[in-house]
Design a protein around this motif. Structure first.
Motif, mmCIF file in Angstrom:
data_model
loop_
_atom_site.group_PDB
_atom_site.id
_atom_site.type_symbol
_atom_site.label_atom_id
_atom_site.label_comp_id
_atom_site.label_asym_id
_atom_site.label_seq_id
_atom_site.Cartn_x
_atom_site.Cartn_y
_atom_site.Cartn_z
ATOM 1 N N LEU A 128 -43.871 85.410 56.770
ATOM 2 C CA LEU A 128 -42.922 84.655 55.805
ATOM 3 C C LEU A 128 -43.471 83.265 55.198
ATOM 4 C CD1 LEU A 128 -39.536 84.546 57.852
ATOM 5 C CD2 LEU A 128 -40.371 86.004 55.929
ATOM 6 N N ASN A 129 -44.471 82.870 55.984
ATOM 7 C CA ASN A 129 -45.077 81.710 55.601
ATOM 8 C C ASN A 129 -46.055 82.036 54.362
ATOM 9 O OD1 ASN A 129 -44.561 79.089 56.768
ATOM 10 N ND2 ASN A 129 -45.439 80.046 58.534
ATOM 11 N N ARG A 130 -46.260 83.507 54.095
ATOM 12 C CA ARG A 130 -46.979 83.835 53.123
ATOM 13 C C ARG A 130 -46.323 83.615 51.845
ATOM 14 N NH1 ARG A 130 -51.408 87.591 53.679
ATOM 15 N NH2 ARG A 130 -50.445 88.764 51.861
ATOM 16 N N TYR A 131 -45.197 83.798 51.696
ATOM 17 C CA TYR A 131 -44.052 83.907 50.704
ATOM 18 C C TYR A 131 -43.376 82.550 50.623
ATOM 19 C CZ TYR A 131 -45.136 88.819 51.384
ATOM 20 O OH TYR A 131 -45.892 89.991 51.520
ATOM 21 N N ASP A 140 -35.504 85.237 48.705
ATOM 22 C CA ASP A 140 -35.011 83.975 49.235
ATOM 23 C C ASP A 140 -35.469 83.781 50.883
ATOM 24 O OD1 ASP A 140 -33.621 81.804 49.987
ATOM 25 O OD2 ASP A 140 -31.632 82.666 49.070
ATOM 26 N N ILE A 141 -36.613 83.504 50.914
ATOM 27 C CA ILE A 141 -37.033 83.107 52.427
ATOM 28 C C ILE A 141 -35.922 82.346 53.271
ATOM 29 C CG2 ILE A 141 -39.098 82.415 53.790
ATOM 30 C CD1 ILE A 141 -39.606 84.705 52.142
ATOM 31 N N ALA A 142 -35.499 81.211 52.610
ATOM 32 C CA ALA A 142 -34.448 80.416 53.405
ATOM 33 C C ALA A 142 -33.186 81.417 53.823
ATOM 34 C CB ALA A 142 -33.940 79.252 52.459
ATOM 35 N N ALA A 143 -32.822 82.386 52.971
ATOM 36 C CA ALA A 143 -31.801 83.275 53.513
ATOM 37 C C ALA A 143 -32.262 84.227 54.622
ATOM 38 C CB ALA A 143 -31.481 84.026 52.351
#
Length: 315
Positions: free
Chosen positions: A259-262, A287-290
């Protein structure tokens, strides 16, 4: 305790935590704080959680340094916390730009965080660049050479018997045998995943290379040589091309690293036990937060956030 009441308790705990700053509260405020703290076990638990998470975040955000003997309580004023967060964000941006500047100067194609880009090369071959990736292209009359400078890419190779198509990454390379394949460069190893046809993978540290990798297979190589060829779901392994991430029995630590890649910022996990929790699911990259919200719900964990950039996952 309802989720709404729990969130209210955490908000109140955070307000009390930051109000204390580096100086004791005024007597009247101290009495109010003591009354709030003793009003319910939930208030005490919320305050302990905020204090513990801030301490963990402080250790993540700054390098360790010598401390005087004896117990020391970590406290920051609200203004100080905001200032520290701003300074940290600025330093992160400067460091990220400084790290990427040499790569940007070398690259013929580059993607920023959360950017996915497709391009067509002069021979008709196509490249799909994942987030935070870069390639350098060197075409001659005798060969078609690509250097994956960072990140990950999928290559769909146009046929040209007179000019082999080779992608170099880390301590080896992968030459197409008429194919579609992906190459990923990690911190200490490179991975080749074949979607169609076959690829010849060579390592400069392995006397038994090259090896031939077929569709639906994947191989990893590093400074020790080439690993074992494994069968994989190649479409799932390259699901980022469709704006998705697919995880099957993957540790949360691996998921967060992906996820940190995006993510514009960083996500961290507090606790080794959480890092080892297994994750299954299909997640949208938009939407990484989602995605983090979904992980919280499915794993029964929580997060503490500074804006949308810094996310700390914890119990």
């Amino acid at each position: 305790m309802s989720a709404e009441r729990q969130e209210d308790a955490l908000d109140q705990a955070a307000e009390w935590f930051f109000r204390q700053g580096d100086c004791p509260l005024a007597p009247a405020d101290q009495r109010r704080f003591d009354a709030w703290l003793s009003a319910s076990p939930e208030n005490r638990a919320a305050y302990d959680e905020v204090s513990r998470t801030w301490d963990e975040l402080s250790r993540i955000a700054a390098p360790p340094r010598a401390r005087p003997a004896g117990p020391v309580k970590a406290r920051r004023s609200f203004a100080g916390a905001i200032a520290s967060a701003g300074i940290m964000a600025a330093l992160l941006l400067v460091a990220a730009w400084g790290f990427d500047l040499p790569i940007r100067l070398q690259a013929d194609a580059y993607t920023a965080t959360s950017e996915i880009r497709s391009l067509t090369l002069s021979d008709g071959s196509t490249v799909e660049l994942n987030s935070s990736s870069a390639i350098a292209v060197d075409y001659t009359d005798a060969a078609r050479s690509i250097r994956l400078l960072k990140g990950e890419a999928v290559f769909s190779v146009a046929p040209d018997a007179a000019r082999p198509f080779t992608v170099a990454s880390g301590s080896g390379d992968a030459t197409a045998l008429g194919t579609v394949y992906g190459v990923r460069e990690g911190a200490d190893a490179s991975t080749v995943t074949v979607l169609e046809s076959r690829v010849s993978v060579r390592s400069t540290h392995d006397a038994f290379s090259p090896v031939t990798v077929s569709a639906g297979e994947q191989v990893r190589y590093d400074a020790a040589g080439i690993g074992t060829i494994a069968h994989v779901d190649a479409a799932a392994a390259t699901a980022w091309r469709r704006g998705k991430l697919i995880f099957t029995e993957r540790p949360l630590g691996d998921v967060v690293a992906e996820l940190n890649r995006y993510h514009h910022g960083f996500i961290r996990i507090v606790g080794d036990d959480l890092r080892n929790r297994h994750v299954n699911g299909v997640f949208e990259l938009g939407d990484i937060a989602a995605v983090v919200d979904t992980l919280e719900t499915s794993l029964g964990i929580r997060s503490t956030r500074l804006g949308s950039s810094v996310i700390v996952l914890h119990r």
